[in-house]
Design a protein around this motif. Structure first.
Motif, PDB file in Angstrom:
ATOM      1  N   PRO A   1       0.893  -1.229  -0.020  1.00  0.00           N
ATOM      2  CA  PRO A   1       0.062  -0.019   0.098  1.00  0.00           C
ATOM      3  C   PRO A   1       0.752   1.169  -0.001  1.00  0.00           C
ATOM      4  O   PRO A   1       2.075   1.250   0.426  1.00  0.00           O
ATOM      5  CB  PRO A   1      -0.890  -0.149   1.151  1.00  0.00           C
ATOM      6  N   LEU A   2       0.251   2.176  -0.324  1.00  0.00           N
ATOM      7  CA  LEU A   2       1.093   3.536  -0.428  1.00  0.00           C
ATOM      8  C   LEU A   2       0.890   4.353   0.804  1.00  0.00           C
ATOM      9  O   LEU A   2      -0.272   4.855   0.861  1.00  0.00           O
ATOM     10  CB  LEU A   2       0.489   4.588  -1.806  1.00  0.00           C
ATOM     11  N   VAL A   3       1.799   4.112   1.768  1.00  0.00           N
ATOM     12  CA  VAL A   3       1.376   4.860   3.028  1.00  0.00           C
ATOM     13  C   VAL A   3       2.756   5.342   3.702  1.00  0.00           C
ATOM     14  O   VAL A   3       3.699   5.183   3.098  1.00  0.00           O
ATOM     15  CB  VAL A   3       1.128   3.576   4.037  1.00  0.00           C
ATOM     16  N   PRO A   4       2.739   6.191   4.603  1.00  0.00           N
ATOM     17  CA  PRO A   4       3.957   6.656   5.513  1.00  0.00           C
ATOM     18  C   PRO A   4       4.718   5.566   5.799  1.00  0.00           C
ATOM     19  O   PRO A   4       4.334   4.489   6.623  1.00  0.00           O
ATOM     20  CB  PRO A   4       3.469   7.688   6.331  1.00  0.00           C
ATOM     21  N   ALA A   5       6.116   5.527   5.449  1.00  0.00           N
ATOM     22  CA  ALA A   5       6.820   4.680   6.032  1.00  0.00           C
ATOM     23  C   ALA A   5       7.353   4.977   7.418  1.00  0.00           C
ATOM     24  O   ALA A   5       6.955   6.229   8.068  1.00  0.00           O
ATOM     25  CB  ALA A   5       8.374   4.562   5.288  1.00  0.00           C
ATOM     26  N   GLU A   6       7.995   4.089   8.347  1.00  0.00           N
ATOM     27  CA  GLU A   6       8.144   4.474   9.654  1.00  0.00           C
ATOM     28  C   GLU A   6       9.010   5.526   9.939  1.00  0.00           C
ATOM     29  O   GLU A   6      10.011   5.645   9.190  1.00  0.00           O
ATOM     30  CB  GLU A   6       8.753   3.256  10.468  1.00  0.00           C
ATOM     31  N   GLY A   7       8.592   6.572  10.597  1.00  0.00           N
ATOM     32  CA  GLY A   7       9.341   7.931  10.924  1.00  0.00           C
ATOM     33  C   GLY A   7       9.019   9.005   9.888  1.00  0.00           C
ATOM     34  O   GLY A   7       9.374  10.031  10.187  1.00  0.00           O
ATOM     35  N   ASP A   8       8.321   8.744   8.930  1.00  0.00           N
ATOM     36  CA  ASP A   8       7.722   9.692   7.897  1.00  0.00           C
ATOM     37  C   ASP A   8       6.500  10.411   8.217  1.00  0.00           C
ATOM     38  O   ASP A   8       5.501   9.687   8.813  1.00  0.00           O
ATOM     39  CB  ASP A   8       7.713   9.002   6.297  1.00  0.00           C
ATOM     40  N   GLY A   9       6.179  11.493   7.791  1.00  0.00           N
ATOM     41  CA  GLY A   9       4.963  12.044   8.082  1.00  0.00           C
ATOM     42  C   GLY A   9       3.992  11.746   7.023  1.00  0.00           C
ATOM     43  O   GLY A   9       4.204  11.043   6.264  1.00  0.00           O
ATOM     44  N   GLU A  10       2.553  12.121   7.272  1.00  0.00           N
ATOM     45  CA  GLU A  10       1.599  11.615   6.415  1.00  0.00           C
ATOM     46  C   GLU A  10       1.842  12.243   4.955  1.00  0.00           C
ATOM     47  O   GLU A  10       1.238  11.620   3.923  1.00  0.00           O
ATOM     48  CB  GLU A  10       0.215  12.224   7.078  1.00  0.00           C
ATOM     49  N   GLY A  11       2.549  13.150   4.875  1.00  0.00           N
ATOM     50  CA  GLY A  11       2.708  13.546   3.345  1.00  0.00           C
ATOM     51  C   GLY A  11       3.684  12.999   2.425  1.00  0.00           C
ATOM     52  O   GLY A  11       3.815  13.120   1.356  1.00  0.00           O
ATOM     53  N   HIS A  12       4.491  12.097   3.286  1.00  0.00           N
ATOM     54  CA  HIS A  12       5.622  11.380   2.466  1.00  0.00           C
ATOM     55  C   HIS A  12       5.173   9.974   2.366  1.00  0.00           C
ATOM     56  O   HIS A  12       5.088   9.042   3.480  1.00  0.00           O
ATOM     57  CB  HIS A  12       6.999  11.388   3.090  1.00  0.00           C
ATOM     58  N   LEU A  13       4.714   9.414   1.096  1.00  0.00           N
ATOM     59  CA  LEU A  13       4.344   8.116   1.149  1.00  0.00           C
ATOM     60  C   LEU A  13       4.916   7.037   0.277  1.00  0.00           C
ATOM     61  O   LEU A  13       5.515   7.550  -0.601  1.00  0.00           O
ATOM     62  CB  LEU A  13       2.788   8.090   0.476  1.00  0.00           C
ATOM     63  N   THR A  14       5.015   5.720   0.698  1.00  0.00           N
ATOM     64  CA  THR A  14       5.939   5.045  -0.064  1.00  0.00           C
ATOM     65  C   THR A  14       5.176   3.508  -0.222  1.00  0.00           C
ATOM     66  O   THR A  14       4.684   3.193   0.597  1.00  0.00           O
ATOM     67  CB  THR A  14       7.196   4.643   0.761  1.00  0.00           C
ATOM     68  N   ALA A  15       5.170   2.986  -1.383  1.00  0.00           N
ATOM     69  CA  ALA A  15       4.527   1.723  -1.560  1.00  0.00           C
ATOM     70  C   ALA A  15       5.472   0.631  -1.663  1.00  0.00           C
ATOM     71  O   ALA A  15       6.101   0.255  -2.586  1.00  0.00           O
ATOM     72  CB  ALA A  15       3.697   1.726  -2.885  1.00  0.00           C
ATOM     73  N   CYS A  16       6.042   0.193  -0.487  1.00  0.00           N
ATOM     74  CA  CYS A  16       7.268  -0.620  -0.565  1.00  0.00           C
ATOM     75  C   CYS A  16       6.999  -1.439   1.124  1.00  0.00           C
ATOM     76  O   CYS A  16       6.879  -0.932   2.108  1.00  0.00           O
ATOM     77  CB  CYS A  16       8.655  -0.176  -0.390  1.00  0.00           C
ATOM     78  N   HIS A  17       7.200  -2.784   0.801  1.00  0.00           N
ATOM     79  CA  HIS A  17       7.005  -3.708   2.144  1.00  0.00           C
ATOM     80  C   HIS A  17       8.267  -3.417   2.883  1.00  0.00           C
ATOM     81  O   HIS A  17       8.488  -3.562   4.179  1.00  0.00           O
ATOM     82  CB  HIS A  17       7.166  -5.161   1.855  1.00  0.00           C
ATOM     83  N   PHE A  18       9.551  -2.936   2.339  1.00  0.00           N
ATOM     84  CA  PHE A  18      10.793  -3.047   2.838  1.00  0.00           C
ATOM     85  C   PHE A  18      11.424  -1.550   2.465  1.00  0.00           C
ATOM     86  O   PHE A  18      12.593  -1.628   1.658  1.00  0.00           O
ATOM     87  CB  PHE A  18      11.688  -4.233   2.622  1.00  0.00           C
TER      88      PHE A  18
END
Length: 343
Positions: free
Chosen positions: A319-336
């Motif tokens: 899913p395109l969601v914030p990675a750990e430590g990132d705010g809601e505006g920075h989204l990443t679609a990656c499991h790792f």
């Protein structure tokens, strides 16, 4: 589903795409044609463009960037998903409903040589949109065209000339003037400088940046050149094989990229640096070719070229969601997601 839409309290988005999808059917069979497959050019993307901002969309050729631009301008009909402009759903709006909206969403095309009618004068090319929309500006259309020529850095005396009399950079300025003729709120710029000489690219990009500041026009700036996008765009989305894999503020994307594909793209950007300032940036070389959009990989579409791919990447779509430590505006679609610093 998570959308790259500003949280409540921020400026309301002007143009929003939710789950936007475009599949081009592949027909086969004889003597009766039937659908045998589809090119999944755009496959469920979410983005939001605020009034007056510059939003960059980057990725390799064939990833679906230009198709996305044509969907947002309604030059193409979406297969699925929704498009909202100023809160109004225009996904499948008919010609009558789109008429007043089309003047507010304009497009600058990639090739300044083929996007201008060689049989028409510059004056006719720029005044054409005004004639079609029945707009009669104060002082007349000719006066408005001459004013627009000055705005984009050309001479009003060019009014009666033909496109073949201009250089590539000048032709693209004519295309910009045509897009401005209807006083749009949003301009989709589809690789507007990729066909131009490098020495001219900066002039056109600076022109667009000035128009955004002075006229308050929002831009969707589509490009594969990350250096150009960094100069022009305030927010950036990275696209791969029909999907957005990372999006966020320009500085977040360029200084703290999370997705392996974003790392690979940034590592290929040429940089001028003194070796005394630190070690040279590692160049990431991707193996293999971009998979076919007819039969994209399961799960994460980048997994066939990713050095971090594991079994989970083939089984689940990240899913395109914030990675750990990132705010809601920075989204990443990656499991790792990666956490090493960018350039």
């Amino acid at each position: 589903m998570t959308h790259s839409i500003p949280p409540q309290g921020e400026q309301r988005p002007l143009l929003v795409a939710e789950g936007l999808t475009k599949h081009f059917p592949i027909m086969g069979g004889f003597p009766v044609k039937r659908r045998v497959g589809a090119v999944q050019a755009v496959d469920g993307i979410d983005l939001a463009i605020r009034a007056g901002e510059s939003f960059g969309l980057v990725g390799e050729s064939g990833c679906g960037k230009s198709t996305t631009g044509r969907l947002l301008t309604r030059l193409l009909e979406p297969t699925a998903g929704r498009i909202h402009y100023r809160g109004e759903d225009i996904t499948h709006a008919d010609r009558g409903r789109l008429a007043p909206i089309r003047s507010e969403i304009q497009m600058i095309f990639q090739d300044p040589y083929s996007s201008l009618n060689p049989r028409q004068t510059v004056g006719k090319i720029i005044s054409g949109p005004m004639e079609i929309n029945g707009i009669a500006p104060p002082g007349g259309r000719e006066a408005r065209v001459r004013e627009l020529l000055e705005v984009v850095g050309l001479s009003p005396e060019h009014y009666n000339r033909f496109p073949h009399e201009f250089s590539g950079g000048q032709r693209q300025r004519i295309g910009v003037a045509r897009a401005l003729a209807l006083e749009p709120k949003v301009i989709v710029a589809d690789e507007p400088v990729s066909a131009l000489d490098v020495s001219i690219q900066a002039q056109v990009v600076n022109l667009l940046a000035r128009l955004r500041r002075e006229l308050g026009i929002a831009f969707l700036f589509i490009a594969h050149d990350l250096a150009v996008v960094r100069h022009f765009s305030q927010r950036v989305a990275v696209m791969y094989l029909g999907r957005i894999v990372e999006s966020g503020d320009r500085d977040d994307i360029y200084r703290r990229p999370r997705h392996p594909y974003t790392h690979a793209l940034l590592s290929a950007v040429p940089e001028a640096s003194d070796t005394a300032d630190g070690p040279a940036r590692e160049r990431i070389r991707l193996t293999g070719d971009v998979p076919s959009p007819i039969r994209p990989p399961s799960g994460c579409r980048f997994r066939t070229r990713c050095w971090k791919a594991r079994e989970k990447c083939a089984e689940e779509v990240p899913p395109l969601v914030p990675a750990e430590g990132d705010g809601e505006g920075h989204l990443t679609a990656c499991h790792f997601p990666e956490f090493r610093p960018g350039p």
